[in-house]
Design an enzyme around this catalytic site. Structure first.
Site: not given
Ligand code: ZN
Length: 174
Positions: A64, A102, A143, A147
């Site tokens: 991310q 996000l 979660h 990713h």
């Molecule tokens: Zn996430």
């Protein structure tokens, strides 16, 4: 007799990182394991934690912020968790909760996940640890591990809802 402890000072550069959002391709890679907890990795942990807090997140994974390493941070208000090479050792039960991300702004999706999980991994000191998580923390950790395997919350949608989501995205992009 006196001992003088030699203290190694590592100067960390703290900074807020920018968040990659869908459909950035880094969010779809299978991230590489971390070989060793180096000062650079520790710095990444710190910056990811700072970034997560800054954007009011409760979990963040390295892709991310544009890094393809198996690193996650989480904080649901009970202390920060920093893990490299997290693995799911055991899961139990299930419940459904709405999740946001996000990297997928303005989207909330109801997702069914185990409500208990035992997660192993390396902490920021390079020690192998195990975390027994339940409820929200279990959900956040699972979660974030998603990713690291290139999986996003939208992948949990059924086919029809996924088509609607992409349709909405296209409209927004116009
Ligand atoms: Zn996430």
């Amino acid at each position: 007799m006196s001992f003088r402890k030699r203290i190694k000072t590592v100067i960390l550069t703290m900074k807020i990182l920018s968040i990659k959002t869908h459909p950035d391709s880094i969010l779809r890679v299978r991230c590489r394991p971390v070989e060793e907890i180096t000062p650079q990795i520790r710095e990444l942990f710190e910056n990811m934690h700072l970034t997560m807090t800054n954007f009011k997140g409760i979990g963040l994974a390295a892709p991310q912020v544009g890094v393809d390493s198996r690193i996650i941070v989480a904080d649901i208000g009970k202390g920060a968790i920093k893990l490299a090479n997290p693995i799911i050792i055991k899961v139990n039960g299930s419940d459904i909760m709405e999740e946001g991300c996000l990297s997928v702004p303005d989207t909330h999706i109801k997702i069914k996940r185990p409500c208990e999980a035992v997660i192993g991994g390396l902490n920021e000191n390079g020690s192998q640890i195990e975390i027994k998580a339940e409820g929200l923390l279990a959900r956040v950790l699972l979660h974030e591990i998603d990713h690291l395997n290139g999986k996003l919350i939208i992948d949990h949608l059924n086919v029809i809802k996924r088509i609607l989501y992409y349709h909405k995205m296209k409209k927004k992009a116009r």
